[in-house]
Design an enzyme around this catalytic site. Structure first.
Site, PDB file in Angstrom:
ATOM      1  N   CYS A  27      -6.466  -0.551  12.905  1.00  0.00           N
ATOM      2  CA  CYS A  27      -7.838  -1.029  12.701  1.00  0.00           C
ATOM      3  C   CYS A  27      -8.368  -1.780  13.910  1.00  0.00           C
ATOM      4  CB  CYS A  27      -7.979  -1.837  11.421  1.00  0.00           C
ATOM      5  SG  CYS A  27      -6.620  -2.865  11.050  1.00  0.00           S
TER       6      CYS A  27
ATOM      7  N   SER B  95       0.857  -1.192   0.000  1.00  0.00           N
ATOM      8  CA  SER B  95       0.000   0.000   0.000  1.00  0.00           C
ATOM      9  C   SER B  95       0.886   1.232   0.000  1.00  0.00           C
ATOM     10  CB  SER B  95      -0.817   0.049   1.301  1.00  0.00           C
ATOM     11  OG  SER B  95      -2.152  -0.299   1.121  1.00  0.00           O
ATOM     12  N   ALA B  96       0.601   2.208  -0.878  1.00  0.00           N
ATOM     13  CA  ALA B  96       1.489   3.379  -1.010  1.00  0.00           C
ATOM     14  C   ALA B  96       1.563   4.233   0.254  1.00  0.00           C
ATOM     15  CB  ALA B  96       0.998   4.248  -2.172  1.00  0.00           C
TER      16      ALA B  96
ATOM     17  N   THR C  17     -10.962   2.289 -14.319  1.00  0.00           N
ATOM     18  CA  THR C  17     -10.116   3.350 -14.890  1.00  0.00           C
ATOM     19  C   THR C  17      -8.917   3.625 -13.992  1.00  0.00           C
ATOM     20  OG1 THR C  17     -12.044   4.312 -15.938  1.00  0.00           O
ATOM     21  CG2 THR C  17     -10.144   5.773 -15.640  1.00  0.00           C
TER      22      THR C  17
HETATM   23  N1  C6P Z   1      -2.008  -1.696   8.968  1.00  0.00           N
HETATM   24  C1  C6P Z   1      -1.736  -0.639  11.145  1.00  0.00           C
HETATM   25  O1  C6P Z   1      -1.985   0.263  11.978  1.00  0.00           O
HETATM   26  P1  C6P Z   1      -4.519  -0.912   3.806  1.00  0.00           P
HETATM   27  O2  C6P Z   1      -5.414  -0.395   4.888  1.00  0.00           O
HETATM   28  O3  C6P Z   1      -5.263  -1.799   2.870  1.00  0.00           O
HETATM   29  O4  C6P Z   1      -3.727   0.148   3.150  1.00  0.00           O
HETATM   30  O5  C6P Z   1      -3.416  -1.819   4.562  1.00  0.00           O
HETATM   31  C2  C6P Z   1      -3.812  -2.950   5.281  1.00  0.00           C
HETATM   32  C3  C6P Z   1      -2.639  -3.637   5.905  1.00  0.00           C
HETATM   33  C4  C6P Z   1      -2.274  -4.874   5.406  1.00  0.00           C
HETATM   34  N2  C6P Z   1      -1.210  -5.526   5.892  1.00  0.00           N
HETATM   35  C5  C6P Z   1      -0.466  -5.022   6.896  1.00  0.00           C
HETATM   36  C6  C6P Z   1       0.717  -5.802   7.389  1.00  0.00           C
HETATM   37  C7  C6P Z   1      -0.784  -3.791   7.449  1.00  0.00           C
HETATM   38  O6  C6P Z   1      -0.033  -3.298   8.431  1.00  0.00           O
HETATM   39  C8  C6P Z   1      -1.913  -3.088   6.972  1.00  0.00           C
HETATM   40  C9  C6P Z   1      -2.336  -1.799   7.608  1.00  0.00           C
HETATM   41  C10 C6P Z   1      -2.275  -0.504   9.743  1.00  0.00           C
HETATM   42  O7  C6P Z   1      -1.037  -1.596  11.450  1.00  0.00           O
HETATM   43  C11 C6P Z   1      -3.707  -0.106   9.738  1.00  0.00           C
HETATM   44  S1  C6P Z   1      -4.756  -1.329  10.428  1.00  0.00           S
END
Ligand code: C6P
Length: 389
Positions: free
Chosen positions: A328, A203-204, A241
């Site tokens: 989360c 994730s960027a 898109t």
């Molecule tokens: N962890 C944390 O506070 P997203 O939300 O899709 O960009 O990334 C999800 C995600 C997936 N894998 C790992 C190992 C991560 O750490 C996270 C995001 C944050 O630890 C937000 S819950």
């Protein structure tokens, strides 16, 4: 104005101003759809190509076709697990997935969902060091195993898992291997070829890029049923898109992440260690996981006698942002699950505080944090009924 110190970079990071500047022209000036045949569309092609180059070079993928843009790592993780389900399990070929007990819910909850469809899932427990060994994976593989999905680095402890060894084992056993590299990119070198991975998610926004965009690396020649069907974008692998400004931003964030890798492992690590050492000087403060096995920016500490939430409250009052673990899970008051898995007693597992730094933190901020921490521990322990009773 109140002082603000951001030490929650594993939850999300500040967008690097250089990234923001590079994204800017693609909102109001060059806003064409790259699939359009007119100039507004075609002028975007080299821009997209440049961003893809930065992405695939960042993880040492062979070519840009191996990287598919998604909306975030949650989507990438869901896609791998559900795609492999459709390709290998729904078809009756295999019926087993191996993962760990400490994956992010984007993997863990998806595995639970697949279990509800009849898939057998093995959740490998972590050992006392907070990691898993490649031999645990080896022992869990059966002829029914379709996929192994194991994170590169844990989001709460920062502990790095032996991804290269696991990749080797999976390749030899002819089992597909996915790694969630969200917390590894920009912190340690990530090389998809050396690690023998078939799929890799990121994730960027975890490496100073924008939120709402991520990617999935898929090794050349590996099929994966799409999650999103539609207009056949990304060679039919993920329709929708293209989000041009965000792709530009993620590409630049990846390039900068590679540039700053040494800085991360020298300066950021030194600041993290300084903070950790100062906190460890206080009685009954523990750090989870060997420093040498962790990404350079992360510390999960435990302060006996003080609930994590109480500590967060004091830190927040002083303008310092931290968390009790994964963002989360920040609204539930459960004991930190990773600490429970490591074998910490229930009381200690309620005291976890995650501090995660970035290249934008300064020495002065760390000195200030140490001072605030010392005072908060003193204050909260003096009113704690459980500590020193
Ligand atoms: N962890 C944390 O506070 P997203 O939300 O899709 O960009 O990334 C999800 C995600 C997936 N894998 C790992 C190992 C991560 O750490 C996270 C995001 C944050 O630890 C937000 S819950």
């Amino acid at each position: 104005m109140q002082r603000r110190v951001y030490l929650d970079n594993n939850a999300t990071t500040m967008v690097d101003p250089k990234v923001k500047d590079l994204m800017d022209p693609y909102f109001c000036d060059h806003y064409g759809n790259p699939n359009s045949l007119h100039k507004f569309g075609t002028e975007i092609h080299p821009v997209i190509s440049d961003a893809f180059n930065k992405l695939y070079e960042g993880i040492n993928a062979r070519n840009e076709d191996d990287i598919i843009i998604t909306s975030c790592a949650t989507e990438s993780n869901n896609w791998v697990l559900k795609g492999v389900y459709f390709d290998k399990i729904y078809t009756g070929e295999k019926n087993h997935i191996i993962t760990t007990e400490v994956e992010h819910p984007a993997v863990g909850a998806t595995c639970k969902f697949l279990e509800s469809l009849g898939v057998e899932v093995t959740y490998l427990p972590i050992n006392k060091d907070g990691t898993i060994s490649a031999s645990q994976v080896q022992a869990a593989i059966t002829p029914q195993t379709a996929l192994v999905s194991i994170m590169w680095a844990n989001n709460e402890t920062g502990l790095i898992f032996p991804i290269e060894e696991i990749g080797e084992i999976c390749r030899q056993a002819d089992v597909l291997f996915h790694t969630d590299a969200v917390q590894a990119i920009g912190k340690i070198p990530v090389d998809v070829v050396r690690a023998n991975v078939d799929f890799l998610s990121f994730s960027a926004h975890k490496f100073h890029g924008p939120k709402g965009i991520g990617a999935l690396y898929i090794r050349s020649g590996v099929p994966l049923t799409p999650l999103l069907h539609g207009g056949e974008h990304m060679r039919g692998r993920r329709s929708g898109t293209l989000n041009v400004p965000y792709i530009v931003g993620m590409g630049e964030a990846m390039a900068l992440a590679q540039e700053y890798l040494d800085y991360e492992n020298q300066v950021v690590m030194r600041l993290r260690n300084k903070l950790e050492d100062a906190l460890l000087d206080i009685e009954d403060v523990f750090v989870i996981g060997n420093r040498l096995q962790r990404v350079p920016n992360t510390t999960l500490i435990s302060v006996r006698g003080i609930e994590g939430e109480a500590m967060l409250w004091d830190l927040n009052k002083a303008g310092i942002a931290a968390s009790t673990g994964s963002a989360c899970a920040s609204e539930d008051l459960e004991a930190n699950p990773v600490m429970v898995a490591i074998g910490a007693d229930k009381e200690l597992a309620h005291t976890a505080i995650r501090l995660s730094l970035s290249r934008f933190n300064t020495e002065e901020e760390i000195d200030y944090t140490i001072e605030v921490f010392r005072k908060a521990i003193q204050r909260l322990r003096s009113i704690s009924s459980s500590y020193g009773a």
